[in-house]
Design an enzyme around this catalytic site. Structure first.
Site, PDB file in Angstrom:
ATOM      1  N   LYS A 187      22.650  -7.822 -13.978  1.00  0.00           N
ATOM      2  CA  LYS A 187      21.419  -7.419 -13.302  1.00  0.00           C
ATOM      3  C   LYS A 187      20.481  -8.606 -13.061  1.00  0.00           C
ATOM      4  O   LYS A 187      19.312  -8.428 -12.768  1.00  0.00           O
ATOM      5  CB  LYS A 187      20.750  -6.296 -14.091  1.00  0.00           C
ATOM      6  CG  LYS A 187      21.637  -5.037 -14.075  1.00  0.00           C
ATOM      7  CD  LYS A 187      20.899  -3.793 -14.455  1.00  0.00           C
ATOM      8  CE  LYS A 187      20.891  -3.616 -15.948  1.00  0.00           C
ATOM      9  NZ  LYS A 187      20.159  -2.378 -16.313  1.00  0.00           N
ATOM     10  N   ARG A 207      15.934   5.135 -23.409  1.00  0.00           N
ATOM     11  CA  ARG A 207      16.825   5.868 -24.283  1.00  0.00           C
ATOM     12  C   ARG A 207      17.030   7.307 -23.852  1.00  0.00           C
ATOM     13  O   ARG A 207      17.671   8.072 -24.544  1.00  0.00           O
ATOM     14  CB  ARG A 207      16.267   5.857 -25.714  1.00  0.00           C
ATOM     15  CG  ARG A 207      16.202   4.461 -26.297  1.00  0.00           C
ATOM     16  CD  ARG A 207      15.374   4.445 -27.548  1.00  0.00           C
ATOM     17  NE  ARG A 207      15.100   3.073 -27.952  1.00  0.00           N
ATOM     18  CZ  ARG A 207      14.125   2.746 -28.770  1.00  0.00           C
ATOM     19  NH1 ARG A 207      13.334   3.675 -29.267  1.00  0.00           N
ATOM     20  NH2 ARG A 207      13.931   1.487 -29.086  1.00  0.00           N
ATOM     21  N   PRO A 216      16.719  -0.679 -11.931  1.00  0.00           N
ATOM     22  CA  PRO A 216      17.837  -1.095 -11.070  1.00  0.00           C
ATOM     23  C   PRO A 216      19.156  -1.097 -11.835  1.00  0.00           C
ATOM     24  O   PRO A 216      19.189  -1.407 -13.023  1.00  0.00           O
ATOM     25  CB  PRO A 216      17.462  -2.522 -10.655  1.00  0.00           C
ATOM     26  CG  PRO A 216      16.039  -2.686 -11.031  1.00  0.00           C
ATOM     27  CD  PRO A 216      15.781  -1.750 -12.167  1.00  0.00           C
ATOM     28  N   GLU A 217      20.194  -0.728 -11.139  1.00  0.00           N
ATOM     29  CA  GLU A 217      21.528  -0.784 -11.710  1.00  0.00           C
ATOM     30  C   GLU A 217      22.231  -2.000 -11.114  1.00  0.00           C
ATOM     31  O   GLU A 217      21.757  -2.587 -10.136  1.00  0.00           O
ATOM     32  CB  GLU A 217      22.298   0.484 -11.348  1.00  0.00           C
ATOM     33  CG  GLU A 217      21.567   1.775 -11.702  1.00  0.00           C
ATOM     34  CD  GLU A 217      21.976   2.365 -13.033  1.00  0.00           C
ATOM     35  OE1 GLU A 217      23.012   1.955 -13.574  1.00  0.00           O
ATOM     36  OE2 GLU A 217      21.247   3.230 -13.538  1.00  0.00           O
TER      37      GLU A 217
END
Ligand SMILES: [Zn+2]
Length: 284
Positions: free
Chosen positions: A51, A272, A2-3
């Site tokens: 978040k 990453r 989720p952003e």
């Protein structure tokens, strides 16, 4: 993953569904809070902080309404981590996720409920102690505390760190996940591995992140939808496909995180993977 805008939207949906309502039942399916019963408590508000999500609740006063005193209030603190979600249901509506993944269920007296599935973090704390769980966060891109100059100063504090890692570190600024990280670097024409100190226009990068989250905070978006033409991403997830700006093939790589040991409460720096256009985003 989720952003910040997903989490912001989740908070808005739950605020609309539960804000101001009294709970008829609560069910916490984590051992530490399994016996906690918030029936009779009133949901004052649901807010996002980066978040993280916070449901703030007031205990019942003798007349049954919410106690006006800030003392004794509780906050349900949750973090969606990789797979989590909160969903809102009308009275009697079937859950759209497997019941065994539910971690928390809150049902208002009118039958509306919110259910948290596969939450990475779930705990209930005194509202007065929220700082202990979100106090480490940098300025929130979608929050009332947003401060671009402070976010930029936080990023600059580690000039050798790759900008693509620094942007994900929620202690610098809160709300960016991997999609935004990759897209912001592309739109700012900076390779994600570029050290922060060598980014030509860091204020522009910060402003771009703010613009993207603001533009998308009210817009429904699935986790792979993006900001480029036809709701595509510019680079995220597009390895081998032509750059939408210059037709060069988009590349995929991984960024090594030099400061391991951060958990979901900090940077989510375990993710990453990076995508970038080698022509539009030369490594400086
Ligand atoms: Zn390109």
């Amino acid at each position: 993953m989720p952003e910040g805008d997903n989490v912001y939207q989740a908070a808005r949906r739950m605020q609309a569904a539960l804000g101001g309502k009294r709970l008829a039942a609560s069910d916490f399916r984590v051992p530490a809070f399994a016996t906690l019963d918030l029936a009779g408590w009133t949901v004052l508000e649901v807010v996002s902080r980066g978040k993280h999500l916070l449901h703030r609740l007031a205990p019942p006063a003798p007349d049954g309404g919410p106690s006006p005193s800030p003392e004794g209030r509780l906050s349900i603190h949750s973090h969606l981590s990789m797979e989590g979600s909160w969903q809102v249901y009308g009275a009697g509506e079937r859950w759209r996720k497997p019941a065994h993944t539910a971690r928390a269920a809150l049902r208002a007296e009118d039958g509306t409920s919110a259910v948290g599935f596969s939450l990475g973090v779930l705990e209930v704390i005194p509202t007065a102690e929220e700082g202990s769980v979100v106090g480490h966060l940098g300025p929130d891109l979608l929050g009332p505390d947003w401060d671009a100059a402070r976010a930029e100063a936080n990023l600059r504090a580690e000039p050798e760190r790759a900008v693509g890692l620094a942007l994900l570190d929620q202690r610098n600024l809160a709300g960016i996940g991997n999609i935004y990280r990759c897209e912001v670097c592309f739109l700012g024409r900076v390779h994600p591995a570029t050290p922060v100190g060598r980014v030509p226009d860091l204020p522009g990068i910060v402003a771009m992140a703010k613009r993207l989250l603001e533009a998308n905070k009210a817009r429904p978006r699935n986790t792979v939808g993006g900001f480029g033409p036809r709701n595509s991403t510019w680079v995220y997830g597009r390895a081998g496909q032509p750059c939408l700006r210059c037709r060069t093939r988009i590349e995929h790589a991984t960024l090594a995180e030099p400061t391991p040991g951060t958990g979901p409460l900090l940077g989510e720096t375990r993710e990453r993977d990076i995508w970038f256009c080698p022509s539009c985003q030369p490594l400086l």
